[in-house]
Design a protein around this motif. Structure first.
Motif, PDB file in Angstrom:
ATOM      1  N   MET A 123     -13.486   8.104  14.021  1.00 53.48           N
ATOM      2  CA  MET A 123     -12.134   7.643  14.319  1.00 53.48           C
ATOM      3  C   MET A 123     -11.846   6.307  13.651  1.00 53.48           C
ATOM      4  N   PHE A 124     -12.806   5.398  13.719  1.00 61.82           N
ATOM      5  CA  PHE A 124     -12.636   4.062  13.125  1.00 61.82           C
ATOM      6  C   PHE A 124     -12.408   4.172  11.627  1.00 61.82           C
ATOM      7  N   THR A 125     -13.254   4.929  10.961  1.00 53.51           N
ATOM      8  CA  THR A 125     -13.162   5.062   9.512  1.00 53.51           C
ATOM      9  C   THR A 125     -11.857   5.732   9.099  1.00 53.51           C
ATOM     10  N   ALA A 126     -11.507   6.831   9.764  1.00 50.81           N
ATOM     11  CA  ALA A 126     -10.299   7.574   9.389  1.00 50.81           C
ATOM     12  C   ALA A 126      -9.033   6.787   9.711  1.00 50.81           C
ATOM     13  N   TYR A 127      -8.985   6.179  10.891  1.00 52.52           N
ATOM     14  CA  TYR A 127      -7.777   5.468  11.315  1.00 52.52           C
ATOM     15  C   TYR A 127      -7.523   4.244  10.435  1.00 52.52           C
ATOM     16  N   ASN A 128      -8.550   3.439  10.227  1.00 58.61           N
ATOM     17  CA  ASN A 128      -8.373   2.247   9.416  1.00 58.61           C
ATOM     18  C   ASN A 128      -8.252   2.570   7.933  1.00 58.61           C
ATOM     19  N   GLY A 129      -8.875   3.661   7.506  1.00 58.62           N
ATOM     20  CA  GLY A 129      -8.684   4.099   6.128  1.00 58.62           C
ATOM     21  C   GLY A 129      -7.243   4.510   5.876  1.00 58.62           C
ATOM     22  N   ALA A 130      -6.651   5.199   6.844  1.00 60.99           N
ATOM     23  CA  ALA A 130      -5.248   5.587   6.717  1.00 60.99           C
ATOM     24  C   ALA A 130      -4.339   4.359   6.709  1.00 60.99           C
ATOM     25  N   GLN A 131      -4.661   3.362   7.552  1.00 57.75           N
ATOM     26  CA  GLN A 131      -3.884   2.127   7.549  1.00 57.75           C
ATOM     27  C   GLN A 131      -3.961   1.433   6.184  1.00 57.75           C
ATOM     28  N   SER A 132      -5.162   1.326   5.644  1.00 53.75           N
ATOM     29  CA  SER A 132      -5.346   0.669   4.343  1.00 53.75           C
ATOM     30  C   SER A 132      -4.550   1.381   3.245  1.00 53.75           C
ATOM     31  N   THR A 133      -4.549   2.712   3.301  1.00 51.77           N
ATOM     32  CA  THR A 133      -3.807   3.481   2.302  1.00 51.77           C
ATOM     33  C   THR A 133      -2.314   3.217   2.397  1.00 51.77           C
ATOM     34  N   LEU A 134      -1.779   3.208   3.627  1.00 50.26           N
ATOM     35  CA  LEU A 134      -0.351   2.942   3.800  1.00 50.26           C
ATOM     36  C   LEU A 134       0.013   1.540   3.340  1.00 50.26           C
ATOM     37  N   ILE A 135      -0.858   0.572   3.644  1.00 44.09           N
ATOM     38  CA  ILE A 135      -0.606  -0.803   3.215  1.00 44.09           C
ATOM     39  C   ILE A 135      -0.581  -0.897   1.688  1.00 44.09           C
ATOM     40  N   SER A 136      -1.507  -0.221   1.030  1.00 41.74           N
ATOM     41  CA  SER A 136      -1.582  -0.279  -0.434  1.00 41.74           C
ATOM     42  C   SER A 136      -0.386   0.392  -1.101  1.00 41.74           C
ATOM     43  N   LEU A 137       0.266   1.304  -0.383  1.00 43.48           N
ATOM     44  CA  LEU A 137       1.411   2.008  -0.950  1.00 43.48           C
ATOM     45  C   LEU A 137       2.724   1.261  -0.754  1.00 43.48           C
ATOM     46  N   ARG A 138       2.695   0.203   0.031  1.00 42.59           N
ATOM     47  CA  ARG A 138       3.914  -0.553   0.272  1.00 42.59           C
ATOM     48  C   ARG A 138       4.356  -1.298  -0.989  1.00 42.59           C
ATOM     49  N   SER A 139       5.652  -1.377  -1.168  1.00 42.43           N
ATOM     50  CA  SER A 139       6.196  -2.117  -2.310  1.00 42.43           C
ATOM     51  C   SER A 139       6.593  -3.513  -1.849  1.00 42.43           C
ATOM     52  N   LYS A 140       5.597  -4.366  -1.714  1.00 43.12           N
ATOM     53  CA  LYS A 140       5.815  -5.740  -1.262  1.00 43.12           C
ATOM     54  C   LYS A 140       5.650  -6.702  -2.439  1.00 43.12           C
ATOM     55  N   PRO A 141       6.206  -7.922  -2.308  1.00 51.50           N
ATOM     56  CA  PRO A 141       6.064  -8.894  -3.395  1.00 51.50           C
ATOM     57  C   PRO A 141       4.613  -9.253  -3.698  1.00 51.50           C
ATOM     58  N   SER A 142       3.787  -9.203  -2.688  1.00 46.94           N
ATOM     59  CA  SER A 142       2.390  -9.559  -2.910  1.00 46.94           C
ATOM     60  C   SER A 142       1.506  -8.765  -1.976  1.00 46.94           C
ATOM     61  N   ALA A 143       0.239  -8.649  -2.345  1.00 47.07           N
ATOM     62  CA  ALA A 143      -0.709  -7.919  -1.500  1.00 47.07           C
ATOM     63  C   ALA A 143      -0.865  -8.598  -0.154  1.00 47.07           C
TER      64      ALA A 143
END
Length: 325
Positions: A123-143
């Motif tokens: 659960m930890f790996t899948a849940y936080n992996g999904a969060q990281s993926t969504l964050i990386s897909l965001r179109s923000k000015p900076s990481a």
């Protein structure tokens, strides 16, 4: 008390997000649920290597504690879901203890107990992996800006649903063995009483057909008669239960936390977790209970009938309300 009422008191067998970690146990909803409810958003990229696994360790300990407390309620719920021999939860508990002793309430507990660390790691790996993926897909000015912005309720629900889906690969065989052991009515009177799945056809209950000496014997017997893949009987129903159920859990939990923080800013973190954990449990079971009933019937049936056939028999026996009764 109905099966549905008992289920509000019984745990959902998975949950792990971020600090502080939480298992999903709603035995006496708010207390035990809150001991293990997921915390609000913490970006995994902000965590050290060691702190990333703190939720796994703490969540595993909480899961073991909650299993010890909630397993008797799981047993009662599963027996009510799969048998017509009881008039309600109290009657089920009374008959079970009278015929088989108090230890019968803990049948099938061994595998769920030892599987807690695996549940939490997946659960930890899948849940936080999904969060990281969504964050990386965001179109923000900076990481940094992207990582700092909390995910929306919809995004957290999506992450939870994906994590719940992945975790079914671990949950399904563990719950199959657990459920088969739970519905063994050793020394029970009148074994002709049929399970819900078999009552429609007039056959003897599947729960009385095979006697397992314990979880290891059950594992060997199931594999010997049906092959390794038979351990994942009910996988599709478990997937249908856990993906929306875990999604509702995380969304309900986070919504409660945000609302409490906004309207009651002086409320302690412990109190916030207790209330939010209870809301998460209600959210999970509101979605998952009907499918959990179907899953229990499918996994305890040993005749090899499909989930579709068993569902038709279940509905013919007691109507739509049977799935959530």
């Amino acid at each position: 008390m109905s099966c549905g009422q008992i289920t509000w008191l019984v745990r959902a067998p998975f949950s792990l997000a971020t600090l502080p970690p939480n298992d999903v146990t709603a035995c006496r909803i708010p207390l035990i649920y809150s001991l293990t409810s997921p915390h609000c958003f913490v970006s995994p990229v902000q965590m050290s290597d060691w702190s990333r696994w703190n939720p796994v360790l703490a969540g595993s300990a909480a899961g073991i504690a909650s299993t010890l407390v909630a397993h008797p309620l799981d047993t009662i719920r599963t027996r009510l879901q799969t048998s017509t021999r009881f008039t309600g939860a109290i009657d089920c508990a009374r008959q079970t203890v009278a015929a088989e002793g108090a230890r019968a309430l803990y049948k099938g507990m061994a595998f769920p107990l030892v599987a807690q660390a695996v549940y939490k790691s997946v659960m930890f790996t899948a849940y936080n992996g999904a969060q990281s993926t969504l964050i990386s897909l965001r179109s923000k000015p900076s990481a940094a800006a992207a990582a700092a912005a909390p995910l929306s309720l919809g995004e957290l629900a999506l992450c939870g649903g994906l994590a719940g889906g992945v975790n079914t690969l671990v949950v399904t065989p563990v719950e199959l063995i657990r459920n088969r052991l739970m519905v063994q009515y050793s020394n029970a009177a009148k074994p002709a009483s049929a399970t819900v799945a078999s009552a429609a056809s007039g056959a003897a209950g599947a729960a009385n057909a095979t006697v397992y000496r314990g979880p290891v014997h059950a594992l060997r017997s199931i594999v010997a008669t049906g092959g390794v893949l038979s351990l994942w009987r009910g996988l599709s129903v478990t997937l249908l239960r856990d993906m929306p159920g875990v999604a509702a859990f995380y969304a309900s939990n986070e919504q409660a936390k945000r609302s409490l923080s906004s309207h009651f800013p002086s409320l302690s973190l412990a109190a916030t977790n207790i209330i939010a954990g209870a809301c998460a449990g209600v959210g999970f079971w509101s979605v998952a209970l009907p499918l959990d009933t179907i899953k229990s019937v499918v996994q305890t049936d040993t005749t090899g009938r499909s989930a579709t056939v068993l569902l038709k028999e279940l509905l013919a026996k007691g109507g739509v309300g049977t799935c959530a009764a």
